[in-house]
Scaffold this motif. Structure first.
Motif, PDB file in Angstrom:
ATOM      1  N   ALA A 165       0.840  -1.192   0.000  1.00  0.00           N
ATOM      2  CA  ALA A 165       0.000   0.000   0.000  1.00  0.00           C
ATOM      3  C   ALA A 165       0.875   1.242   0.000  1.00  0.00           C
ATOM      4  O   ALA A 165       1.930   1.267   0.647  1.00  0.00           O
ATOM      5  N   SER A 166       0.439   2.258  -0.716  1.00  0.00           N
ATOM      6  CA  SER A 166       1.185   3.506  -0.775  1.00  0.00           C
ATOM      7  C   SER A 166       0.219   4.661  -1.029  1.00  0.00           C
ATOM      8  O   SER A 166      -0.956   4.446  -1.305  1.00  0.00           O
ATOM      9  N   GLY A 167       0.742   5.874  -0.928  1.00  0.00           N
ATOM     10  CA  GLY A 167      -0.054   7.053  -1.221  1.00  0.00           C
ATOM     11  C   GLY A 167      -0.504   7.848  -0.026  1.00  0.00           C
ATOM     12  O   GLY A 167      -1.132   8.897  -0.168  1.00  0.00           O
ATOM     13  N   GLY A 168      -0.204   7.365   1.163  1.00  0.00           N
ATOM     14  CA  GLY A 168      -0.583   8.098   2.357  1.00  0.00           C
ATOM     15  C   GLY A 168       0.237   9.365   2.513  1.00  0.00           C
ATOM     16  O   GLY A 168       1.211   9.594   1.806  1.00  0.00           O
ATOM     17  N   GLY A 169      -0.171  10.199   3.455  1.00  0.00           N
ATOM     18  CA  GLY A 169       0.541  11.429   3.723  1.00  0.00           C
ATOM     19  C   GLY A 169      -0.270  12.359   4.584  1.00  0.00           C
ATOM     20  O   GLY A 169      -1.279  11.961   5.175  1.00  0.00           O
ATOM     21  N   LEU A 170       0.195  13.590   4.654  1.00  0.00           N
ATOM     22  CA  LEU A 170      -0.465  14.625   5.452  1.00  0.00           C
ATOM     23  C   LEU A 170      -1.274  15.527   4.521  1.00  0.00           C
ATOM     24  O   LEU A 170      -0.751  16.023   3.522  1.00  0.00           O
ATOM     25  N   VAL A 171      -2.528  15.726   4.871  1.00  0.00           N
ATOM     26  CA  VAL A 171      -3.402  16.567   4.047  1.00  0.00           C
ATOM     27  C   VAL A 171      -4.316  17.369   4.961  1.00  0.00           C
ATOM     28  O   VAL A 171      -4.633  16.929   6.076  1.00  0.00           O
ATOM     29  N   GLN A 172      -4.722  18.522   4.505  1.00  0.00           N
ATOM     30  CA  GLN A 172      -5.643  19.347   5.285  1.00  0.00           C
ATOM     31  C   GLN A 172      -7.069  18.824   5.130  1.00  0.00           C
ATOM     32  O   GLN A 172      -7.411  18.195   4.115  1.00  0.00           O
ATOM     33  N   ALA A 173      -7.875  19.102   6.107  1.00  0.00           N
ATOM     34  CA  ALA A 173      -9.283  18.725   6.037  1.00  0.00           C
ATOM     35  C   ALA A 173      -9.907  19.296   4.770  1.00  0.00           C
ATOM     36  O   ALA A 173      -9.644  20.440   4.400  1.00  0.00           O
ATOM     37  N   GLY A 174     -10.700  18.480   4.112  1.00  0.00           N
ATOM     38  CA  GLY A 174     -11.297  18.880   2.853  1.00  0.00           C
ATOM     39  C   GLY A 174     -10.487  18.458   1.640  1.00  0.00           C
ATOM     40  O   GLY A 174     -10.979  18.536   0.503  1.00  0.00           O
ATOM     41  N   GLY A 195       0.353  -1.334   5.234  1.00  0.00           N
ATOM     42  CA  GLY A 195      -0.297  -0.124   5.736  1.00  0.00           C
ATOM     43  C   GLY A 195       0.411   1.145   5.302  1.00  0.00           C
ATOM     44  O   GLY A 195       1.634   1.185   5.140  1.00  0.00           O
ATOM     45  N   THR A 196      -0.391   2.185   5.139  1.00  0.00           N
ATOM     46  CA  THR A 196       0.137   3.507   4.803  1.00  0.00           C
ATOM     47  C   THR A 196      -0.605   4.532   5.654  1.00  0.00           C
ATOM     48  O   THR A 196      -1.833   4.459   5.804  1.00  0.00           O
ATOM     49  N   LEU A 197       0.133   5.472   6.223  1.00  0.00           N
ATOM     50  CA  LEU A 197      -0.436   6.406   7.185  1.00  0.00           C
ATOM     51  C   LEU A 197      -1.070   7.600   6.473  1.00  0.00           C
ATOM     52  O   LEU A 197      -0.426   8.258   5.637  1.00  0.00           O
ATOM     53  N   VAL A 198      -2.305   7.886   6.833  1.00  0.00           N
ATOM     54  CA  VAL A 198      -3.013   9.073   6.367  1.00  0.00           C
ATOM     55  C   VAL A 198      -3.276   9.963   7.564  1.00  0.00           C
ATOM     56  O   VAL A 198      -3.876   9.525   8.547  1.00  0.00           O
ATOM     57  N   THR A 199      -2.823  11.191   7.485  1.00  0.00           N
ATOM     58  CA  THR A 199      -3.036  12.158   8.560  1.00  0.00           C
ATOM     59  C   THR A 199      -3.782  13.362   7.986  1.00  0.00           C
ATOM     60  O   THR A 199      -3.315  13.977   7.033  1.00  0.00           O
ATOM     61  N   VAL A 200      -4.925  13.667   8.575  1.00  0.00           N
ATOM     62  CA  VAL A 200      -5.741  14.789   8.119  1.00  0.00           C
ATOM     63  C   VAL A 200      -5.740  15.847   9.203  1.00  0.00           C
ATOM     64  O   VAL A 200      -6.204  15.607  10.326  1.00  0.00           O
ATOM     65  N   SER A 201      -5.216  16.998   8.881  1.00  0.00           N
ATOM     66  CA  SER A 201      -5.147  18.087   9.859  1.00  0.00           C
ATOM     67  C   SER A 201      -6.381  18.986   9.759  1.00  0.00           C
ATOM     68  O   SER A 201      -6.939  19.176   8.685  1.00  0.00           O
ATOM     69  N   SER A 202      -6.762  19.543  10.893  1.00  0.00           N
ATOM     70  CA  SER A 202      -7.966  20.396  10.920  1.00  0.00           C
ATOM     71  C   SER A 202      -7.628  21.846  10.645  1.00  0.00           C
ATOM     72  O   SER A 202      -6.478  22.236  10.591  1.00  0.00           O
TER      73      SER A 202
END
Length: 122
Positions: A4-13, A115-122
């Motif tokens: 699995a790949s493609g995870g990362g840090l992204v803003q809400a929305g 697994g790939t980590l997805v982090t969504v910041s508010s």
């Protein structure tokens, strides 16, 4: 092996697309699922797609925002995630399941990616 790949840090929305590639195994004989696990919580079903790609099923929490698809020529499964929310933050896993059923229980799956980590910041 599932990768699995493609995870990362992204803003809400925002949006992310996860990929799950297989090596040494042809995915066309498997239903493919996506699960996620947030810190301190159990593994949660997200989406599943049938062997041919003609059928899909989603958890209520992601319905209308996430889309699962597959490219059997490329031996890859995708999870397009739109309108991401902070509560979508988790490690996302892809998994392969031998039967034709659209399984939602993680114990029904036979093979797992790392697994790939997805982090969504508010």
């Amino acid at each position: 092996q599932l990768q699995a790949s493609g995870g990362g840090l992204v803003q809400a929305g925002g949006s992310l697309r996860l990929s799950c590639a297989a090596s040494g195994r042809t995915l066309t004989t498997y239903s493919m699922g996506w699960f996620r696990q947030a810190a301190g919580k159990g593994r949660e079903f997200v989406a599943v797609i049938s062997r041919s790609g003609s059928s899909t099923y989603y958890a209520d929490s992601v319905k209308g925002r996430f889309t699962v698809s597959r490219d059997n020529v490329k031996n890859t499964v995708y999870l397009q995630m739109n309108s991401l929310k902070p509560e979508d933050t988790a490690v996302y896993y892809c998994a392969a399941e031998k039967s034709a059923a659209l399984a939602t229980g993680w114990r029904q799956y036979d093979y797992w990616g790392q697994g790939t980590l997805v982090t969504v910041s508010s």
